[in-house]
Write a protein that holds these residues in place. Structure first.
Motif, PDB file in Angstrom:
ATOM      1  N   GLY A 153      12.056   9.974  49.526  1.00 38.40           N
ATOM      2  CA  GLY A 153      13.027   8.888  49.454  1.00 38.40           C
ATOM      3  C   GLY A 153      14.007   9.020  48.312  1.00 38.40           C
ATOM      4  O   GLY A 153      13.924   9.918  47.456  1.00 38.40           O
ATOM      5  N   LYS A 154      14.931   8.091  48.314  1.00 38.55           N
ATOM      6  CA  LYS A 154      15.994   8.020  47.301  1.00 38.55           C
ATOM      7  C   LYS A 154      15.766   6.733  46.497  1.00 38.55           C
ATOM      8  O   LYS A 154      16.120   5.643  46.935  1.00 38.55           O
ATOM      9  CB  LYS A 154      17.354   7.995  48.004  1.00 38.55           C
ATOM     10  N   PRO A 155      15.116   6.813  45.316  1.00 39.73           N
ATOM     11  CA  PRO A 155      14.881   5.605  44.525  1.00 39.73           C
ATOM     12  C   PRO A 155      16.194   4.899  44.175  1.00 39.73           C
ATOM     13  O   PRO A 155      17.170   5.546  43.767  1.00 39.73           O
ATOM     14  CB  PRO A 155      14.186   6.131  43.268  1.00 39.73           C
ATOM     15  N   VAL A 156      16.205   3.596  44.354  1.00 36.83           N
ATOM     16  CA  VAL A 156      17.384   2.773  44.079  1.00 36.83           C
ATOM     17  C   VAL A 156      17.187   2.080  42.740  1.00 36.83           C
ATOM     18  O   VAL A 156      16.254   1.291  42.569  1.00 36.83           O
ATOM     19  CB  VAL A 156      17.603   1.733  45.196  1.00 36.83           C
ATOM     20  N   ILE A 157      18.070   2.362  41.805  1.00 38.56           N
ATOM     21  CA  ILE A 157      17.948   1.840  40.442  1.00 38.56           C
ATOM     22  C   ILE A 157      19.247   1.136  40.063  1.00 38.56           C
ATOM     23  O   ILE A 157      20.334   1.717  40.215  1.00 38.56           O
ATOM     24  CB  ILE A 157      17.665   2.963  39.422  1.00 38.56           C
ATOM     25  N   LEU A 158      19.157  -0.076  39.568  1.00 38.28           N
ATOM     26  CA  LEU A 158      20.336  -0.759  39.037  1.00 38.28           C
ATOM     27  C   LEU A 158      20.783  -0.026  37.782  1.00 38.28           C
ATOM     28  O   LEU A 158      20.001   0.155  36.841  1.00 38.28           O
ATOM     29  CB  LEU A 158      20.001  -2.217  38.721  1.00 38.28           C
ATOM     30  N   GLY A 159      22.026   0.408  37.753  1.00 34.10           N
ATOM     31  CA  GLY A 159      22.529   1.205  36.647  1.00 34.10           C
ATOM     32  C   GLY A 159      22.507   0.463  35.325  1.00 34.10           C
ATOM     33  O   GLY A 159      22.603  -0.770  35.276  1.00 34.10           O
ATOM     34  N   PRO A 160      22.407   1.186  34.212  1.00 30.76           N
ATOM     35  CA  PRO A 160      22.260   0.551  32.903  1.00 30.76           C
ATOM     36  C   PRO A 160      23.445  -0.313  32.494  1.00 30.76           C
ATOM     37  O   PRO A 160      23.264  -1.367  31.866  1.00 30.76           O
ATOM     38  CB  PRO A 160      22.068   1.726  31.948  1.00 30.76           C
ATOM     39  N   VAL A 161      24.663   0.091  32.828  1.00 31.43           N
ATOM     40  CA  VAL A 161      25.823  -0.687  32.401  1.00 31.43           C
ATOM     41  C   VAL A 161      25.919  -1.981  33.217  1.00 31.43           C
ATOM     42  O   VAL A 161      26.136  -3.068  32.664  1.00 31.43           O
ATOM     43  CB  VAL A 161      27.112   0.137  32.504  1.00 31.43           C
ATOM     44  N   SER A 162      25.753  -1.892  34.522  1.00 31.11           N
ATOM     45  CA  SER A 162      25.775  -3.110  35.338  1.00 31.11           C
ATOM     46  C   SER A 162      24.634  -4.037  34.943  1.00 31.11           C
ATOM     47  O   SER A 162      24.802  -5.263  34.911  1.00 31.11           O
ATOM     48  CB  SER A 162      25.706  -2.773  36.825  1.00 31.11           C
ATOM     49  N   PHE A 163      23.471  -3.482  34.659  1.00 34.34           N
ATOM     50  CA  PHE A 163      22.339  -4.287  34.202  1.00 34.34           C
ATOM     51  C   PHE A 163      22.721  -5.111  32.974  1.00 34.34           C
ATOM     52  O   PHE A 163      22.476  -6.328  32.917  1.00 34.34           O
ATOM     53  CB  PHE A 163      21.153  -3.371  33.909  1.00 34.34           C
ATOM     54  N   LEU A 164      23.362  -4.467  32.011  1.00 29.84           N
ATOM     55  CA  LEU A 164      23.771  -5.194  30.805  1.00 29.84           C
ATOM     56  C   LEU A 164      24.875  -6.204  31.119  1.00 29.84           C
ATOM     57  O   LEU A 164      24.867  -7.332  30.621  1.00 29.84           O
ATOM     58  CB  LEU A 164      24.238  -4.203  29.744  1.00 29.84           C
ATOM     59  N   LYS A 165      25.824  -5.811  31.949  1.00 34.20           N
ATOM     60  CA  LYS A 165      26.943  -6.701  32.250  1.00 34.20           C
ATOM     61  C   LYS A 165      26.516  -7.928  33.048  1.00 34.20           C
ATOM     62  O   LYS A 165      27.165  -8.987  32.967  1.00 34.20           O
ATOM     63  CB  LYS A 165      28.026  -5.947  33.018  1.00 34.20           C
ATOM     64  N   LEU A 166      25.459  -7.812  33.808  1.00 29.87           N
ATOM     65  CA  LEU A 166      24.976  -8.948  34.593  1.00 29.87           C
ATOM     66  C   LEU A 166      24.181  -9.939  33.756  1.00 29.87           C
ATOM     67  O   LEU A 166      23.858 -11.024  34.227  1.00 29.87           O
ATOM     68  CB  LEU A 166      24.116  -8.449  35.760  1.00 29.87           C
ATOM     69  N   GLY A 167      23.865  -9.551  32.527  1.00 34.03           N
ATOM     70  CA  GLY A 167      23.070 -10.406  31.662  1.00 34.03           C
ATOM     71  C   GLY A 167      23.901 -11.193  30.668  1.00 34.03           C
ATOM     72  O   GLY A 167      25.137 -11.177  30.690  1.00 34.03           O
ATOM     73  N   LYS A 168      23.208 -11.878  29.779  1.00 33.58           N
ATOM     74  CA  LYS A 168      23.859 -12.701  28.765  1.00 33.58           C
ATOM     75  C   LYS A 168      23.150 -12.556  27.426  1.00 33.58           C
ATOM     76  O   LYS A 168      22.002 -12.116  27.342  1.00 33.58           O
ATOM     77  CB  LYS A 168      23.847 -14.182  29.183  1.00 33.58           C
ATOM     78  N   ARG A 169      23.876 -12.954  26.405  1.00 30.63           N
ATOM     79  CA  ARG A 169      23.320 -13.022  25.056  1.00 30.63           C
ATOM     80  C   ARG A 169      23.836 -14.298  24.433  1.00 30.63           C
ATOM     81  O   ARG A 169      25.043 -14.560  24.480  1.00 30.63           O
ATOM     82  CB  ARG A 169      23.755 -11.801  24.240  1.00 30.63           C
TER      83      ARG A 169
END
Length: 769
Positions: A153-169
């Motif tokens: 299979g082809k593992p599906v991973i949320l990319g690191p930059v989008s992961f950070l951009k989708l979050g908050k601080r």
């Protein structure tokens, strides 16, 4: 030349919502964690095998989830808010669900919409985060598919930059500087994930970076370049498919030069721009084009001839053996299969394609690309026959609707008087106290309510008996609302399975599917209606229920409707005409319902538009047309009433600051907006811009089973009153209470009313001025 088919993600719910029931049975204590995991595994393997049997060459793995894929990512990398505890190991299901659903002592993580569609994700919180790899879930699921089914299979991973951009601080989206600071701490974990996958024999990963479609300036590409360079350098054995979706790339030339082996582009929702980029600038000969040619966000069968013409052009624009055919986005957002739609008009059925049918289309197109159309000629011919039958049917050629549309050119849709005049008439008629208190619309749909509705639908309960039950339930909740001390009541919507589906069942041009379930959030599944033909009003929809509820009380009872744009955004809309045209057809139909409610004596009519903000196009250059169409259809619906009839609307989720002008332009007398999970961000938007109409900023979160305390709700009210005049302010929950248990709903409402009373006692007057 060899073309292969690829998929980006498969629906989680199960053909008969087995996944939904699995989650809810665990939450209810009906099964333990080992039983949960055993059942979840069977569902995963069934989904993988089905994709293989449908001819998919490159199958995604780890696209499954126990709740939400963004939650999975933050949990895997240890980005767990401190209020839920500190962990140095893979989380138990109980700890995992605590983040999504909250606990007695910890507020659930914020939840918001996934880009501009009706899927909700858990928002990561990057305050004092200590990244660590707690679970290489991608490796686990890759190995499972390989061992159990022989699927590489082809593992599906949320990319690191989008992961950070989708979050908050600190409750706010991360700045570029914060992303730059966090990314180097996160990347080693991604490297470790890929190294372990490479050691297990994985060849490809699908790295989802959907935020790339929102990039407009070269400097914004820097974190993506940093991340992809680091991954490519550290793990050259793993090939990366950099996947984008939902729109085109504005920085196309720079993005296709990033150090990856395949680029996934959306050729469905891109306004034709991605294809034009390929024509103008070409495509790198050393990269694979993963072409998203099948609509993964709608349910219509593709025109195979048109799609094949696109495939042929893409073949001329890419190097030999460097083209994959795939959906434009994950199939998570469509139902699973049409084979369970046994009662649908055959003409409509011929025009439908759910997830399985879309994978079959991809298989046909892949075969046609490799072996010629003649190899699948029968499929292509049948496709053309079925599409022609639907387009030529009476469903899509209604003379009465055409005549009604023609009148739009000669009518002006505005209220009779400005708000300042209307509100005085409304106050005189309604005589509401200061801080009027209400709910958004729906009350808990108990097992009894659902069982009665199911029995009625199956013919096991007579119309009269079902109506008597609805009246009994409405009467009980009217009394409960009076006892609680609410000022404006609702009938509870016990007859409605869904705020969009219900209206779809009452208007022409809609089809309510039998099993067209799609995940909205967690275990919450919705059945978006299919708008397949011209929309027309045939008879009153909500009038009888509203009039009956009003007969039971002296308090005003709101008529409850769903606005045109939300119906559009939460439906599968026909794709043979512009969406705005369908939207206006719906508005003309609902206008008649609004006037019938007013004629029947309903003094407050709520026309909900919760999906307005979520449906904004991802690129600002497309915003104004969308917003203008939203305002126009809302005014068609609401502008025909008298000055003393009060129009309410409701909107979900935060980040409304950039469309305040549109909210004002709707000209609703009262608007209610969710704010609790977003920690009051909306309040600052109104502080900056001002608002001259009446407003309710939701004072507690209904998506969590947690019951908020009186002081907590008081604090939310007080914060709002620092910005909004008490004479403008309404008290209400964030959203409808349909998904809550009765005890939870009543306890929370009781605390809400107690908080209101405490604050009312501090104010100089108890009535509207």
């Amino acid at each position: 030349m060899t073309v292969i088919s690829s998929n980006l993600g498969y629906p989680r719910l199960g053909e008969h919502r087995e996944w939904k029931h699995l989650l809810e049975h665990f939450w209810q204590g009906k099964l333990d964690e080992p039983e949960f995991h055993a059942t979840a595994k069977r569902l995963r393997l069934t989904n993988l095998k089905k994709q293989r049997d449908l001819g998919t060459n490159l199958i995604p793995v780890a696209d499954n989830s126990d709740y939400d894929h963004v939650l999975d990512t933050l949990v895997a990398f240890g980005a767990i808010p401190a209020r839920f505890g500190r962990f140095d190991h893979r989380l138990s299901l109980t700890d995992y669900y605590a983040i999504a659903r909250g606990t007695k002592d910890a507020v659930a993580a914020e939840m918001t919409k996934w880009f501009n569609i009706n899927y909700h994700y858990i928002v990561p919180e990057f305050d004092n985060v200590h990244f660590q790899l707690l679970d290489n879930r991608w490796l686990r699921y890759y190995q499972e598919a390989k061992t159990e089914l022989g699927i590489d299979g082809k593992p599906v991973i949320l990319g690191p930059v989008s992961f950070l951009k989708l979050g908050k601080r600190a409750g706010q989206p991360l700045t570029a500087a914060e992303i730059a600071a966090l990314l180097p701490r996160l990347l080693p974990l991604y490297v470790q994930v890929l190294q372990e996958l490479a050691a297990a024999g994985a060849h490809w990963i699908q790295l989802d970076e959907p935020t790339l479609v929102q990039i407009t300036r070269p400097a914004e590409l820097e974190p993506y370049t940093e991340a992809l360079t680091a991954l490519h350098t550290a793990v050259p054995a793993i090939k990366i498919e950099l996947q984008t979706y939902f729109d085109s790339l504005d920085r196309y030339e720079q993005i296709v030069d990033l150090p990856v082996q395949a680029i996934g582009l959306d050729f469905v929702h891109d306004h034709g721009e991605n294809l034009q980029h390929l024509r103008d600038y070409g495509f790198p000969a050393d990269k694979i084009l993963a072409a998203g040619i099948i609509d993964g966000h709608n349910v219509w069968a593709s025109d195979l001839h048109a799609k094949f013409a696109l495939v042929q052009e893409l073949q001329t624009l890419t190097a030999p053996d460097h083209l994959w055919l795939q959906p434009a986005n994950s199939l998570l957002h469509v139902p699973i299969t049409t084979r369970n739609e046994t009662k649908v008009d055959p003409v409509l059925l011929g025009g439908l394609a759910f997830a399985d049918e879309k994978l079959r289309e991809l298989s046909w197109l892949t075969t046609a690309a490799n072996d010629g159309v003649q190899a699948v000629q029968a499929a292509f011919d049948a496709n053309q026959t079925k599409l022609a039958a639907l387009n030529q049917s009476a469903h899509r050629n209604n003379p009465a609707v055409r005549a009604a549309e023609a009148t739009l050119k000669t009518q002006r849709f505005e209220r009779q008087a400005p708000f300042a005049t209307r509100i005085q008439s409304q106050h005189a008629r309604l005589k509401l106290p200061l801080l009027p208190t209400t709910t958004i619309g729906s009350f808990p749909q108990s097992p009894t309510v659902r069982a009665k509705r199911a029995a009625w639908r199956k013919g096991n309960l007579s119309d009269r008996a079902y109506q008597d039950f609805l009246h009994t339930e409405t009467k009980r909740w009217i009394k409960l609302q009076e006892q609680l001390g609410l000022d404006v009541l609702v009938h509870g919507e016990f007859e409605r399975t869904d705020m969009v589906e219900y209206f779809g069942q009452k208007l022409t041009g809609f089809y309510a599917t039998q099993n067209g379930w799609v995940q909205s959030y967690g275990s919450r599944g919705v059945r978006p209606p299919v708008i397949f033909g011209d929309v027309a009003y045939t008879e009153p929809i909500t009038v009888a229920a509203s009039v009956y509820a009003q007969s039971l009380t002296k308090h005003p009872v709101k008529g409850m409707l769903t606005a045109p744009l939300t119906i559009i955004n939460w439906s599968f809309v026909r794709d043979d005409v512009p969406k705005a045209r369908v939207q206006n057809q719906i508005a003309l139909a609902l206008r008649q319902e609004v006037l019938n409610l007013e004629k029947a004596g309903i003094r407050i009519i709520q026309v909900d538009e919760p999906a307005l903000r979520e449906g904004l196009p991802l690129k600002r250059r497309h915003w104004q047309a969308y917003l203008d169409e939203a305002v126009y259809s809302f005014k068609i619906t609401t502008s025909g009433v008298r000055n003393d009839t009060q129009i309410h609307t409701h909107m979900c989720y935060s980040n409304f600051g950039d469309i305040i002008a549109t909210i004002k332009a709707l000209d609703a007398d009262v608007i209610s907006i969710e704010t609790s999970r977003s920690h009051g961000e909306m309040i600052s938007a109104f502080e900056q811009t001002g608002y001259d109409k009446e407003i309710g900023l939701g004072v507690y979160d209904i998506h969590s089973p947690r019951v908020p305390s009186v002081p907590e709700i008081e604090a939310n009210i007080q914060r709002a009153l620092r910005v909004i005049d008490a004479r403008q302010f309404w008290i209400n929950p964030d959203c409808g209470l349909k998904t809550r248990h009765e005890a939870e709903a009543l306890a929370a409402l009781q605390n809400m009313v107690a908080a209101r009373d405490a604050i009312r006692a501090q104010l100089p007057t108890a009535t509207h001025a």
